[in-house]
Motif scaffolding. Structure first.
Motif, PDB file in Angstrom:
ATOM      1  N   MET A  26       0.709  -1.161   0.032  1.00  0.00           N
ATOM      2  CA  MET A  26       0.113   0.132  -0.212  1.00  0.00           C
ATOM      3  C   MET A  26       0.903   1.219   0.179  1.00  0.00           C
ATOM      4  N   ARG A  27       1.992   1.237   0.930  1.00  0.00           N
ATOM      5  CA  ARG A  27       2.761   2.370   0.938  1.00  0.00           C
ATOM      6  C   ARG A  27       3.620   2.466  -0.296  1.00  0.00           C
ATOM      7  N   ALA A  28       3.864   1.458  -0.867  1.00  0.00           N
ATOM      8  CA  ALA A  28       4.850   1.617  -2.081  1.00  0.00           C
ATOM      9  C   ALA A  28       4.036   2.299  -3.362  1.00  0.00           C
ATOM     10  N   LYS A  29       2.739   1.631  -3.201  1.00  0.00           N
ATOM     11  CA  LYS A  29       1.627   2.154  -4.446  1.00  0.00           C
ATOM     12  C   LYS A  29       1.614   3.750  -4.205  1.00  0.00           C
ATOM     13  N   LEU A  30       1.171   4.041  -3.114  1.00  0.00           N
ATOM     14  CA  LEU A  30       0.953   5.718  -2.706  1.00  0.00           C
ATOM     15  C   LEU A  30       2.252   6.229  -2.953  1.00  0.00           C
ATOM     16  N   SER A  31       3.500   5.652  -2.547  1.00  0.00           N
ATOM     17  CA  SER A  31       4.443   6.429  -2.900  1.00  0.00           C
ATOM     18  C   SER A  31       5.062   6.764  -4.507  1.00  0.00           C
ATOM     19  N   GLY A  32       4.734   5.916  -5.076  1.00  0.00           N
ATOM     20  CA  GLY A  32       4.876   5.717  -6.500  1.00  0.00           C
ATOM     21  C   GLY A  32       3.777   6.632  -7.210  1.00  0.00           C
ATOM     22  N   PHE A  33       2.661   6.919  -6.755  1.00  0.00           N
ATOM     23  CA  PHE A  33       1.820   7.674  -7.618  1.00  0.00           C
ATOM     24  C   PHE A  33       1.835   9.101  -6.815  1.00  0.00           C
ATOM     25  N   LEU A  34       2.431   9.230  -5.719  1.00  0.00           N
ATOM     26  CA  LEU A  34       2.150  10.739  -4.938  1.00  0.00           C
ATOM     27  C   LEU A  34       3.488  11.446  -4.860  1.00  0.00           C
ATOM     28  N   LEU A  35       4.607  10.848  -4.975  1.00  0.00           N
ATOM     29  CA  LEU A  35       6.006  11.418  -5.031  1.00  0.00           C
ATOM     30  C   LEU A  35       6.470  11.482  -6.410  1.00  0.00           C
ATOM     31  N   ASN A  36       7.298  12.358  -6.966  1.00  0.00           N
ATOM     32  CA  ASN A  36       7.979  12.350  -8.185  1.00  0.00           C
ATOM     33  C   ASN A  36       8.706  11.023  -8.297  1.00  0.00           C
ATOM     34  N   PRO A  37       8.901  10.843  -9.453  1.00  0.00           N
ATOM     35  CA  PRO A  37       9.718   9.590  -9.783  1.00  0.00           C
ATOM     36  C   PRO A  37      11.126   9.516  -9.082  1.00  0.00           C
ATOM     37  N   GLU A  38      11.728  10.487  -9.023  1.00  0.00           N
ATOM     38  CA  GLU A  38      13.107  10.456  -8.429  1.00  0.00           C
ATOM     39  C   GLU A  38      13.073  10.283  -6.913  1.00  0.00           C
ATOM     40  N   GLN A  39      12.248  10.910  -6.281  1.00  0.00           N
ATOM     41  CA  GLN A  39      12.153  10.512  -4.942  1.00  0.00           C
ATOM     42  C   GLN A  39      11.451   8.866  -4.384  1.00  0.00           C
ATOM     43  N   THR A  40      10.528   8.385  -5.474  1.00  0.00           N
ATOM     44  CA  THR A  40      10.354   6.941  -5.305  1.00  0.00           C
ATOM     45  C   THR A  40      11.677   6.285  -5.356  1.00  0.00           C
ATOM     46  N   LYS A  41      12.372   6.541  -6.434  1.00  0.00           N
ATOM     47  CA  LYS A  41      13.526   5.681  -6.689  1.00  0.00           C
ATOM     48  C   LYS A  41      14.555   5.652  -5.759  1.00  0.00           C
ATOM     49  N   ARG A  42      14.657   6.931  -4.968  1.00  0.00           N
ATOM     50  CA  ARG A  42      15.578   6.675  -3.855  1.00  0.00           C
ATOM     51  C   ARG A  42      15.065   6.024  -2.554  1.00  0.00           C
ATOM     52  N   LEU A  43      13.768   6.105  -2.345  1.00  0.00           N
ATOM     53  CA  LEU A  43      13.190   5.059  -1.358  1.00  0.00           C
ATOM     54  C   LEU A  43      13.381   3.685  -1.679  1.00  0.00           C
ATOM     55  N   TYR A  44      13.094   3.335  -3.105  1.00  0.00           N
ATOM     56  CA  TYR A  44      12.877   1.906  -3.156  1.00  0.00           C
ATOM     57  C   TYR A  44      13.861   1.551  -4.056  1.00  0.00           C
ATOM     58  N   LYS A  45      15.010   0.900  -3.715  1.00  0.00           N
ATOM     59  CA  LYS A  45      16.212   0.749  -4.488  1.00  0.00           C
ATOM     60  C   LYS A  45      16.375  -0.899  -4.794  1.00  0.00           C
ATOM     61  N   GLY A  46      15.546  -1.533  -4.057  1.00  0.00           N
ATOM     62  CA  GLY A  46      16.037  -3.193  -4.197  1.00  0.00           C
ATOM     63  C   GLY A  46      15.259  -3.855  -5.372  1.00  0.00           C
ATOM     64  N   ASN A  47      15.025  -5.252  -5.171  1.00  0.00           N
ATOM     65  CA  ASN A  47      14.523  -6.034  -6.123  1.00  0.00           C
ATOM     66  C   ASN A  47      13.280  -6.716  -5.655  1.00  0.00           C
ATOM     67  N   THR A  48      12.861  -6.310  -4.377  1.00  0.00           N
ATOM     68  CA  THR A  48      11.809  -6.989  -3.678  1.00  0.00           C
ATOM     69  C   THR A  48      10.434  -6.990  -4.459  1.00  0.00           C
ATOM     70  N   LEU A  49       9.458  -7.434  -4.135  1.00  0.00           N
ATOM     71  CA  LEU A  49       8.096  -7.222  -4.789  1.00  0.00           C
ATOM     72  C   LEU A  49       7.628  -5.925  -4.638  1.00  0.00           C
ATOM     73  N   VAL A  50       7.782  -5.261  -3.099  1.00  0.00           N
ATOM     74  CA  VAL A  50       7.669  -4.141  -2.954  1.00  0.00           C
ATOM     75  C   VAL A  50       8.518  -3.144  -3.777  1.00  0.00           C
ATOM     76  N   ASP A  51       9.579  -3.263  -3.672  1.00  0.00           N
ATOM     77  CA  ASP A  51      10.448  -2.243  -4.639  1.00  0.00           C
ATOM     78  C   ASP A  51      10.047  -2.265  -5.858  1.00  0.00           C
ATOM     79  N   GLN A  52       9.460  -3.492  -6.632  1.00  0.00           N
ATOM     80  CA  GLN A  52       9.096  -3.552  -8.176  1.00  0.00           C
ATOM     81  C   GLN A  52       7.637  -2.973  -8.273  1.00  0.00           C
ATOM     82  N   TYR A  53       6.911  -2.839  -7.181  1.00  0.00           N
ATOM     83  CA  TYR A  53       5.820  -2.201  -7.287  1.00  0.00           C
ATOM     84  C   TYR A  53       5.928  -0.850  -7.432  1.00  0.00           C
TER      85      TYR A  53
END
Length: 429
Positions: free
Chosen positions: A238-265
């Motif tokens: 849920m947090r990953a999805k909201l982050s992806g939509f509400l933050l700008n892409p660069e912010q999201t990429k800084r927060l989610y750097k891994g290869n987990t299911l959550v990161d990929q989402y």
């Protein structure tokens, strides 16, 4: 997340806030709503409320906050969801708001505010009389200010008592549901940091929830040997999805750097927003391959396919999401929209079958009636299309247009039928 930026304007009196009316930007998303309800329903049960009556409204606001304004609906800011580091932090706030519902604080708060306003008004009148009778404007002002200060002091004291009561209810709920009081400590640290960054935000948690050191001390005594914090993949997604939509892409990429299911989402959404569609679809394909039973992965894929003009594939994705999670209004609404856009007769009939039950479940959602009118019109069902358009105009408060549509078909329905009566009600609006 089709309706991420669907705006709904709600007007209400907000206790303790200077402005009496606020326009709220509300997010509709099946995954986020269902995840939050997954926490709220056990909370309601523990509090002695009917879990089926729980409702969540998600407010698109970056500050940490949640509130109730009556009934059994909890308004949750996106800032709370994004800044809560684990489910326990979120659950404490939801349990606290449930405490307000159980205690009937909103209704009593309105009365307390009214009493404070009445007291302040009386002091203003008395101050005026003193100024006139004694020829002493300064004395009159002193009476006015003293009375108003006393009234607001009483109201503030009431609010703090109310908040302490909600805290105690929250502690009881956490004990019954097995969540950790360490969540309270974590969210308080985030609230304090958020307040420093948003000192002028009228909707911040500390402005709507007066916190005293006594309240904090009372709760800290429950922090001895707290239960372990929870980990929950639904919360993380849920947090990953909201982050992806509400933050700008660069912010999201800084927060989610891994290869987990959550990161990929999160990264799939960030890539899509960055117009890197090849990467976005590659990540989504990977997600649906790893977890084919997750309806929200298929729903998101359907949205992206639809928005990039790949109708046939979009229909397949929405159909899969609907199969896994049937009877979800927002998924069915998006599915019906894509079916109608295809223009094929068979798909238009399918869309009508989806939308007719939705008009009963979501009677105040404009898009339901708009799409249903389109489905009827494309099948040359003119009266049904006019009826749906009357409902559509009703939901957007365009009452003159609603009346015109209803009047066109009123006489086609026999006296005494429910449909005719409803059309008459629309005309009477």
């Amino acid at each position: 997340m089709k309706y991420l930026f669907l705006f709904l304007y709600l007007t209400f009196i907000c206790i303790g806030i200077v402005k009496p009316t606020l326009a709220l930007s509300v997010i509709r998303d099946t995954e986020t709503e269902n995840t939050l309800l997954g926490y709220v329903r056990p909370i309601f049960k523990a509090a002695g409320l009917n879990p089926n009556n729980a409702q969540i409204i998600i407010v698109n606001d970056p500050t940490i906050n949640a509130f109730v304004v009556g009934g059994q609906t909890i308004f949750v800011h996106t800032g709370l969801i994004l800044k809560a580091k684990n489910p326990d932090e979120l659950v404490f706030v939801l349990a606290h708001e449930t405490g307000h519902i159980v205690g009937g604080h909103v209704v009593r708060g309105y009365q307390a505010l009214q009493n404070a306003q009445t007291s302040a008004l009386i002091s203003t009148v008395l101050g005026g009389l003193v100024a006139i009778a004694g020829g002493r404007p300064d004395a009159g002002v002193a009476v006015m200010m003293g009375g108003q200060s006393s009234a607001m002091g009483l109201f503030t004291q009431y609010r703090q008592t109310e908040e302490s009561s909600a805290d105690r209810t929250a502690v009881d709920i956490l004990k019954k549901t097995g969540y950790s009081m360490a969540g309270f400590e974590g969210i308080m640290k985030s609230i304090t940091a958020d307040e420093r960054l948003n000192s002028n935000a009228e909707s911040s948690y500390l402005r709507t929830h007066p916190i005293t050191q006594t309240r904090i001390a009372d709760l800290k005594r429950f922090l001895d040997n707290p239960l372990p914090l929870h980990q929950d993949i639904a919360f993380d997604l849920m947090r990953a999805k909201l982050s992806g939509f509400l933050l700008n892409p660069e912010q999201t990429k800084r927060l989610y750097k891994g290869n987990t299911l959550v990161d990929q989402y999160a990264l799939a959404i960030a890539s899509y927003k960055d117009h890197n569609f090849t990467e976005a679809f590659s990540r989504l394909d990977n997600l649906t391959n790893i977890n084919p039973e997750n309806p929200y992965f298929h729903e998101l894929k359907g949205q992206f396919l639809f928005e990039t003009g790949q109708l046939k594939k979009a229909i397949e994705s929405y159909n899969q999401a609907n199969k896994i999670l049937p009877n979800e209004p927002l998924i069915q609404l998006s599915y019906a929209q894509v079916l109608l856009e295809s223009g094929e007769k068979e798909n238009i009939i399918k869309a009508e079958k989806l939308l007719k039950p939705l008009s009963q479940k979501e009677p105040n959602t404009p898009m339901v009636w708009q799409l249903l009118a389109k489905a009827y019109d494309r099948q040359n069902k003119k009266n049904e299309a006019l009826y749906a358009m009357a409902e559509y105009y009703r939901t957007i408060a365009s009452f003159d247009q609603a009346k015109k549509q209803a009047q066109k078909i009123l006489d086609t329905f026999p006296e005494g039928t429910a449909t005719r009566q409803h059309l008459q009600d629309i005309i009477d609006l």
